[in-house]
Design a protein around this motif. Structure first.
Motif, PDB file in Angstrom:
ATOM      1  N   LEU A  13     -18.890  33.574 -36.285  1.00 42.41           N
ATOM      2  CA  LEU A  13     -18.047  34.011 -35.172  1.00 42.41           C
ATOM      3  C   LEU A  13     -18.818  33.959 -33.855  1.00 42.41           C
ATOM      4  CD1 LEU A  13     -15.583  36.981 -35.207  1.00 42.41           C
ATOM      5  CD2 LEU A  13     -17.209  36.767 -33.325  1.00 42.41           C
ATOM      6  N   GLY A  14     -20.052  34.471 -33.873  1.00 43.60           N
ATOM      7  CA  GLY A  14     -20.862  34.474 -32.663  1.00 43.60           C
ATOM      8  C   GLY A  14     -21.176  33.070 -32.173  1.00 43.60           C
ATOM      9  N   LYS A  15     -21.512  32.177 -33.102  1.00 45.31           N
ATOM     10  CA  LYS A  15     -21.805  30.793 -32.721  1.00 45.31           C
ATOM     11  C   LYS A  15     -20.584  30.122 -32.106  1.00 45.31           C
ATOM     12  CE  LYS A  15     -25.509  29.726 -36.026  1.00 45.31           C
ATOM     13  NZ  LYS A  15     -25.889  28.887 -37.203  1.00 45.31           N
ATOM     14  N   SER A  16     -19.417  30.378 -32.687  1.00 49.59           N
ATOM     15  CA  SER A  16     -18.184  29.796 -32.165  1.00 49.59           C
ATOM     16  C   SER A  16     -17.883  30.305 -30.764  1.00 49.59           C
ATOM     17  CB  SER A  16     -17.016  30.112 -33.109  1.00 49.59           C
ATOM     18  OG  SER A  16     -15.822  29.529 -32.659  1.00 49.59           O
ATOM     19  N   ALA A  17     -18.076  31.602 -30.541  1.00 49.61           N
ATOM     20  CA  ALA A  17     -17.837  32.176 -29.215  1.00 49.61           C
ATOM     21  C   ALA A  17     -18.789  31.587 -28.185  1.00 49.61           C
ATOM     22  CB  ALA A  17     -17.986  33.695 -29.271  1.00 49.61           C
ATOM     23  N   LEU A  18     -20.068  31.483 -28.543  1.00 51.73           N
ATOM     24  CA  LEU A  18     -21.053  30.909 -27.624  1.00 51.73           C
ATOM     25  C   LEU A  18     -20.775  29.436 -27.346  1.00 51.73           C
ATOM     26  CD1 LEU A  18     -24.375  32.547 -28.922  1.00 51.73           C
ATOM     27  CD2 LEU A  18     -23.108  33.079 -26.825  1.00 51.73           C
ATOM     28  N   LEU A  19     -20.298  28.722 -28.357  1.00 54.13           N
ATOM     29  CA  LEU A  19     -19.963  27.312 -28.160  1.00 54.13           C
ATOM     30  C   LEU A  19     -18.855  27.160 -27.130  1.00 54.13           C
ATOM     31  CD1 LEU A  19     -20.034  24.290 -28.938  1.00 54.13           C
ATOM     32  CD2 LEU A  19     -18.395  24.825 -30.769  1.00 54.13           C
ATOM     33  N   VAL A  20     -17.829  27.993 -27.242  1.00 54.47           N
ATOM     34  CA  VAL A  20     -16.715  27.934 -26.298  1.00 54.47           C
ATOM     35  C   VAL A  20     -17.190  28.270 -24.882  1.00 54.47           C
ATOM     36  CG1 VAL A  20     -14.557  29.051 -25.622  1.00 54.47           C
ATOM     37  CG2 VAL A  20     -14.929  28.393 -28.002  1.00 54.47           C
ATOM     38  N   ILE A  21     -17.963  29.336 -24.754  1.00 54.14           N
ATOM     39  CA  ILE A  21     -18.443  29.759 -23.433  1.00 54.14           C
ATOM     40  C   ILE A  21     -19.342  28.690 -22.812  1.00 54.14           C
ATOM     41  CG2 ILE A  21     -19.850  31.460 -22.212  1.00 54.14           C
ATOM     42  CD1 ILE A  21     -18.933  33.510 -24.335  1.00 54.14           C
ATOM     43  N   ALA A  22     -20.279  28.174 -23.595  1.00 58.72           N
ATOM     44  CA  ALA A  22     -21.219  27.178 -23.081  1.00 58.72           C
ATOM     45  C   ALA A  22     -20.524  25.863 -22.744  1.00 58.72           C
ATOM     46  CB  ALA A  22     -22.327  26.932 -24.106  1.00 58.72           C
ATOM     47  N   VAL A 174     -14.367  33.735 -20.929  1.00 57.09           N
ATOM     48  CA  VAL A 174     -14.166  32.759 -19.857  1.00 57.09           C
ATOM     49  C   VAL A 174     -13.068  33.237 -18.904  1.00 57.09           C
ATOM     50  CG1 VAL A 174     -13.408  30.406 -19.336  1.00 57.09           C
ATOM     51  CG2 VAL A 174     -14.983  30.812 -21.233  1.00 57.09           C
ATOM     52  N   ALA A 175     -11.952  33.716 -19.459  1.00 56.76           N
ATOM     53  CA  ALA A 175     -10.845  34.199 -18.624  1.00 56.76           C
ATOM     54  C   ALA A 175     -11.267  35.402 -17.782  1.00 56.76           C
ATOM     55  CB  ALA A 175      -9.651  34.566 -19.502  1.00 56.76           C
ATOM     56  N   LEU A 176     -12.066  36.294 -18.367  1.00 56.25           N
ATOM     57  CA  LEU A 176     -12.554  37.463 -17.628  1.00 56.25           C
ATOM     58  C   LEU A 176     -13.459  37.032 -16.478  1.00 56.25           C
ATOM     59  CD1 LEU A 176     -12.751  40.524 -17.344  1.00 56.25           C
ATOM     60  CD2 LEU A 176     -14.653  40.483 -18.981  1.00 56.25           C
ATOM     61  N   THR A 177     -14.286  36.011 -16.712  1.00 59.36           N
ATOM     62  CA  THR A 177     -15.161  35.490 -15.659  1.00 59.36           C
ATOM     63  C   THR A 177     -14.339  34.921 -14.510  1.00 59.36           C
ATOM     64  OG1 THR A 177     -16.826  34.926 -17.323  1.00 59.36           O
ATOM     65  CG2 THR A 177     -17.051  33.908 -15.156  1.00 59.36           C
ATOM     66  N   ILE A 178     -13.266  34.199 -14.846  1.00 60.25           N
ATOM     67  CA  ILE A 178     -12.369  33.657 -13.821  1.00 60.25           C
ATOM     68  C   ILE A 178     -11.746  34.787 -13.010  1.00 60.25           C
ATOM     69  CG2 ILE A 178     -10.195  32.411 -13.456  1.00 60.25           C
ATOM     70  CD1 ILE A 178     -10.928  30.745 -15.956  1.00 60.25           C
ATOM     71  N   LEU A 179     -11.281  35.813 -13.707  1.00 57.68           N
ATOM     72  CA  LEU A 179     -10.662  36.959 -13.041  1.00 57.68           C
ATOM     73  C   LEU A 179     -11.614  37.599 -12.032  1.00 57.68           C
ATOM     74  CD1 LEU A 179      -8.442  39.111 -12.708  1.00 57.68           C
ATOM     75  CD2 LEU A 179      -9.431  40.296 -14.688  1.00 57.68           C
ATOM     76  N   MET A 180     -12.855  37.827 -12.436  1.00 58.35           N
ATOM     77  CA  MET A 180     -13.817  38.488 -11.563  1.00 58.35           C
ATOM     78  C   MET A 180     -14.186  37.615 -10.368  1.00 58.35           C
ATOM     79  SD  MET A 180     -14.027  41.361 -12.980  1.00 58.35           S
ATOM     80  CE  MET A 180     -15.362  42.092 -12.026  1.00 58.35           C
ATOM     81  N   CYS A 181     -14.375  36.318 -10.605  1.00 65.52           N
ATOM     82  CA  CYS A 181     -14.745  35.417  -9.508  1.00 65.52           C
ATOM     83  C   CYS A 181     -13.615  35.281  -8.494  1.00 65.52           C
ATOM     84  CB  CYS A 181     -15.121  34.041 -10.065  1.00 65.52           C
ATOM     85  SG  CYS A 181     -16.709  33.997 -10.927  1.00 65.52           S
ATOM     86  N   TYR A 182     -12.374  35.169  -8.976  1.00 66.54           N
ATOM     87  CA  TYR A 182     -11.243  35.044  -8.061  1.00 66.54           C
ATOM     88  C   TYR A 182     -10.968  36.365  -7.345  1.00 66.54           C
ATOM     89  CZ  TYR A 182      -9.881  30.403  -9.761  1.00 66.54           C
ATOM     90  OH  TYR A 182      -9.845  29.067 -10.054  1.00 66.54           O
TER      91      TYR A 182
END
Length: 236
Positions: A13-22, A174-182
């Motif tokens: 699960l962790g590897k999959s999450a990191l893959l998506v983020i990276a 990723v969506a949370l990062t977009i929210l904070m940056c915008y």
């Protein structure tokens, strides 16, 4: 044995999450697209931008989730290749980038008119196109999420489930990062001042134009190569 299996699934699960983020964060590049967001919402109130930021983050998450889970099946069903997705998306991004680059300077009167134009109905009309797609989640992101989705499959149901859950977690980050940056884009650019912000927005528009051309070329190049190999062009 059970604890070992759980640890293995947690690692998957962790590897999959990191893959998506990276994979997705460098493509979306929220700090950069946040400047385009500011340019397209020039004159809008802080409350309006806050609402748009929330809606865009939600839209992008749902769009990426759909592309991850069923994107490859949809493209196969309609017989559409990733190259065609890149060409069509690239044209959209080029069009938006060109319009932003040629826009007039943001004067106070124009800003006031834009602020008045950003009614709740205007927010509903623009929060998906073009702010969510293709500005934030463009064809490059769509292609990447479809590719990531294809990699989640596994003969073992438990492993496939762990990979999928990890991917969803990564998409949420990723969506949370977009929210904070915008949400805080205006505060981030405030130290630049009015002139510096204008220059930065123009530069961002130029980068967006170049990015659109790059996406367009990434789709065209394989198609042209395929045509040449089939002997449909002179010299093929």
């Amino acid at each position: 044995m059970v604890q070992g299996d759980l640890a293995g699934y947690a690692l998957t699960l962790g590897k999959s999450a990191l893959l998506v983020i990276a994979t997705l964060l460098p493509i979306i590049n929220p700090p950069s697209t946040a400047t385009i967001f500011l340019s397209l919402t020039d004159g809008a109130s802080e409350a309006t931008r806050r609402e748009l930021s929330r809606r865009i983050a939600r839209n992008v998450f749902l769009l990426m989730l759909a592309c991850t889970l069923v994107g490859s099946f949809v493209l196969d069903f309609f017989g559409i290749s990733l190259e065609i997705v890149r060409v069509a998306g690239g044209l959209l991004v080029v069009n938006i980038g060109w319009r932003l680059l040629g826009a007039e300077s943001a004067e106070s009167a124009r800003a006031a008119r834009l602020a008045e134009a950003y009614t709740p109905d205007m927010v509903r009309k623009t929060h998906f196109y073009p702010l969510s797609f293709p500005i934030t989640c463009g064809p490059g992101t769509v292609a990447a999420t479809i590719t990531v989705g294809a990699s989640l499959a596994d003969p073992a149901l438990a492993t496939a489930t762990a990979r999928t859950m990890g991917a969803v977690l990564g998409l949420a980050v990723v969506a949370l990062t977009i929210l904070m940056c915008y949400r805080y884009a205006q505060a981030i650019l405030k130290p630049l001042g009015e002139t510096g912000t204008l220059v930065f927005l123009r530069l961002s528009a130029f980068i967006l134009l170049c990015l659109g051309i790059q996406i367009l070329w990434d789709g065209l190049a394989p198609l042209l190569t395929s045509v040449v190999r089939q002997g449909l062009l002179p010299g093929g």
